[in-house]
Design an enzyme around this catalytic site. Structure first.
Site, PDB file in Angstrom:
ATOM      1  N   LYS A   1       0.562  -1.123  -0.043  1.00  0.00           N
ATOM      2  CA  LYS A   1       0.226   0.226   0.271  1.00  0.00           C
ATOM      3  C   LYS A   1       0.399   1.657  -0.007  1.00  0.00           C
ATOM      4  CE  LYS A   1      -4.042  -1.890   2.621  1.00  0.00           C
ATOM      5  NZ  LYS A   1      -5.159  -1.323   1.419  1.00  0.00           N
TER       6      LYS A   1
ATOM      7  N   TYR B   1      -2.512 -11.225  -6.183  1.00  0.00           N
ATOM      8  CA  TYR B   1      -1.935 -10.912  -4.426  1.00  0.00           C
ATOM      9  C   TYR B   1      -2.931 -11.799  -4.060  1.00  0.00           C
ATOM     10  CZ  TYR B   1      -2.241  -8.269  -0.255  1.00  0.00           C
ATOM     11  OH  TYR B   1      -2.596  -8.222   0.949  1.00  0.00           O
TER      12      TYR B   1
ATOM     13  N   GLY C   1      -9.709 -13.754  -3.627  1.00  0.00           N
ATOM     14  CA  GLY C   1      -9.113 -15.634  -4.060  1.00  0.00           C
ATOM     15  C   GLY C   1     -10.066 -16.644  -5.041  1.00  0.00           C
TER      16      GLY C   1
ATOM     17  N   SER D   1     -13.690  -0.147  -4.689  1.00  0.00           N
ATOM     18  CA  SER D   1     -13.954  -0.363  -3.071  1.00  0.00           C
ATOM     19  C   SER D   1     -14.992  -1.302  -2.859  1.00  0.00           C
ATOM     20  CB  SER D   1     -12.770  -0.334  -2.605  1.00  0.00           C
ATOM     21  OG  SER D   1     -13.095  -0.411  -0.979  1.00  0.00           O
TER      22      SER D   1
ATOM     23  N   ASN E   1      -9.053   3.660  -8.851  1.00  0.00           N
ATOM     24  CA  ASN E   1      -9.523   2.698  -7.826  1.00  0.00           C
ATOM     25  C   ASN E   1     -10.682   3.552  -7.181  1.00  0.00           C
ATOM     26  OD1 ASN E   1     -10.727   0.811  -6.068  1.00  0.00           O
ATOM     27  ND2 ASN E   1      -8.684   0.892  -5.525  1.00  0.00           N
TER      28      ASN E   1
ATOM     29  N   SER F   1     -11.193  -7.354 -12.135  1.00  0.00           N
ATOM     30  CA  SER F   1     -11.977  -6.913 -11.459  1.00  0.00           C
ATOM     31  C   SER F   1     -11.415  -6.453 -10.060  1.00  0.00           C
ATOM     32  CB  SER F   1     -13.595  -7.376 -11.233  1.00  0.00           C
ATOM     33  OG  SER F   1     -13.069  -8.284 -10.421  1.00  0.00           O
ATOM     34  N   ASN F   2     -12.049  -5.651  -9.280  1.00  0.00           N
ATOM     35  CA  ASN F   2     -11.727  -5.322  -7.479  1.00  0.00           C
ATOM     36  C   ASN F   2     -12.581  -6.783  -6.938  1.00  0.00           C
ATOM     37  OD1 ASN F   2     -10.930  -4.442  -5.390  1.00  0.00           O
ATOM     38  ND2 ASN F   2     -10.900  -3.075  -5.716  1.00  0.00           N
ATOM     39  N   THR F   3     -12.449  -6.581  -5.574  1.00  0.00           N
ATOM     40  CA  THR F   3     -13.504  -7.670  -4.786  1.00  0.00           C
ATOM     41  C   THR F   3     -14.685  -7.706  -4.485  1.00  0.00           C
ATOM     42  OG1 THR F   3     -13.245  -5.948  -2.804  1.00  0.00           O
ATOM     43  CG2 THR F   3     -11.396  -7.744  -2.698  1.00  0.00           C
TER      44      THR F   3
END
Length: 356
Positions: free
Chosen positions: A71, A318, A268, A181, A178, A246-248
C-alpha cells in the site's frame, strides 16, 4: 522459476502453518518487514514470448502484483525478484488514514479466499511519494503503477482523485483510478456514468502538462450489464488506457470457512469465475476496443491463460500468494510460455482475445 523464487517458496512452505495461525494483518506486516531489506531488483523475468506492450509501456511479462500488497510503496523495489512483470502500489489517498477498525482481514483457508474491509488504510501520498522518488532515482526493471483513491471523510471525492493525479502522476508509469473498493461507503457510486465522467475529466485536467501518464480504471465485479455498457462508453470516450477487471466482490457464494459471515470484499478462489465473466462481458461490450487487465482469483498459469484468451492483456495477482507462496508470479509467467507454445502462439500477447 528463478532460484530466488524457488528458495522463498520452499521457506514459505515450511512457515505456512505458522503464518496461517497468525492474525492475517499481522502476518502481512511481518512479510513486508522481511521484504523491505532485500536489495533492489535489477532484472526482470522476461523473454521474447512473454514481453508485452500496453499503453506505450513495455511489460517484461504480463503478470503483475495487484495493489493492496504494498500500500505504501515500501517493498516495490524487491518484487521483481519474485517474477513480477509490473508492480502496482497503493491504494494511496491524499491524506493518511487509519482505515476501518480491526480485525479487518480474514483468511478463509478452506476456501482459499480472503475477506477484507481494510478501508484504504495508508500513510498518504506525500510519504509514499518520497519513497517512490527514491526508487525512481535508482531505477526499477518493471513498470510501476500507482493506485489512487479518495479519503473516507473527504467532502469532495472527485477532487481527491485530481489531487492524487497531480501528486503521483510524475512518479508513475501509469495511474490506476480505484473507484471499486466496497470498504469505503459510497465509493462505488463513482462508477455511475455522470460521476465517472466528471471524475475522469478532473483526472485529465490534473495530469502533468506535456507528460500525461496512462490512466487505468479499476472496477467492481458486481455490475449490471447496463453499468458495464456505461463504463465502457465513458472509458472509450475519455481515452482510458485500460480497465482493470476486477476488484473484490460483496457477493457470497457458498463458503466453508467460519469467516464467511464477515463483512467486506471477497477475493481469492471463489471470485475466479465471476472475475472471468467480467472480462468476457467487458470484452463483448467494447468489441475488443478497450484494453483489459484481469484480476481476481488467478492462482495458476492455466487461469491466467484463460483470462488472456478471454481478452485480458495483463493479469494481476495478490490473494493467491497467501496460499500458493511468493513464487506464484514466476510460475505463472513460465507456465504462460508453455501454454502459448502448446496452443501455437509465438507470443503470449498474440493470444489476447483469441477465445472471445
Amino acid at each position: 522459476m528463478s532460484l530466488f523464487a524457488s528458495l522463498t517458496d520452499a521457506a514459505y512452505a515450511l512457515a505456512r502453518p505458522l503464518v496461517h495461525a497468525t492474525d492475517g494483518e499481522a502476518a502481512h506486516n511481518l512479510t513486508l518487514a522481511a521484504l523491505q531489506p532485500l536489495p533492489r531488483a535489477r532484472h526482470a523475468l522476461t523473454s521474447p514470448m512473454l514481453a508485452t506492450e500496453l499503453a506505450g509501456l513495455r511489460f517484461p511479462n504480463p503478470v503483475g502484483l495487484a495493489p493492496g500488497f504494498d500500500k505504501d510503496a515500501r517493498v516495490a523495489h524487491a518484487m521483481p525478484h519474485f517474477g513480477f512483470g509490473f508492480v502496482e502500489v497503493g491504494t494511496l489517498t491524499p491524506l493518511p488514514q487509519e482505515g476501518n477498525p480491526r480485525p479487518r482481514l480474514f483468511r478463509l483457508v478452506e476456501d482459499r479466499a480472503i475477506i477484507n474491509r481494510m478501508g484504504f488504510n495508508n500513510g498518504g501520498q506525500v510519504a509514499a511519494a518520497e519513497r517512490i522518488a527514491c526508487l525512481r532515482r535508482h531505477g526499477l526493471p518493471v513498470p510501476l503503477g500507482i493506485n489512487i483513491g479518495a479519503n473516507k471523510d473527504s467532502a469532495d471525492r472527485i477532487a481527491d482523485y485530481a489531487k492524487g493525479t497531480a501528486a503521483m502522476a510524475p512518479l508513475a508509469d501509469y495511474l490506476t483510478v480505484n473507484i471499486s473498493s466496497p470498504n469505503t461507503p459510497g465509493l462505488r457510486a463513482l462508477q455511475d456514468r455522470g460521476a465517472l465522467e466528471a471524475l475522469l475529466d478532473g483526472v485529465a485536467a490534473a495530469q502533468p502538462a506535456g507528460a500525461a501518464k496512462p490512466v487505468f480504471l479499476k472496477v467492481a465485479p458486481d455490475l449490471e450489464p447496463a453499468d458495464i455498457d456505461d463504463i465502457v462508453a465513458v472509458a472509450l470516450d475519455r481515452g482510458l488506457a485500460a480497465v482493470i477487471v476486477s476488484n473484490t466482490t460483496v457477493a457470497r457464494p457458498p463458503l466453508a470457512s467460519r469467516h464467511a459471515v464477515e463483512a467486506g470484499g471477497l477475493s481469492g478462489a471463489p471470485l475466479a469465475q465471476l472475475a472471468l465473466q467480467c472480462v468476457q462481458d467487458f470484452r463483448a461490450a467494447s468489441g475488443g476496443r478497450l484494453p483489459l487487465i484481469a484480476a481476481g482469483g488467478i492462482a495458476s498459469a492455466e487461469q491466467a491463460w484463460e483470462r488472456i484468451r478471454a481478452g485480458a492483456s495483463l493479469v494481476q495477482v495478490y490473494s493467491a500468494m497467501v496460499f500458493e507462496g511468493p513464487g506464484l508470479a514466476s510460475r505463472i509467467a513460465r507456465g504462460l510460455e508453455t501454454l502459448a507454445a502448446r496452443d501455437g502462439f509465438a507470443r503470449v500477447s498474440d493470444a489476447v482475445g483469441a477465445g472471445a
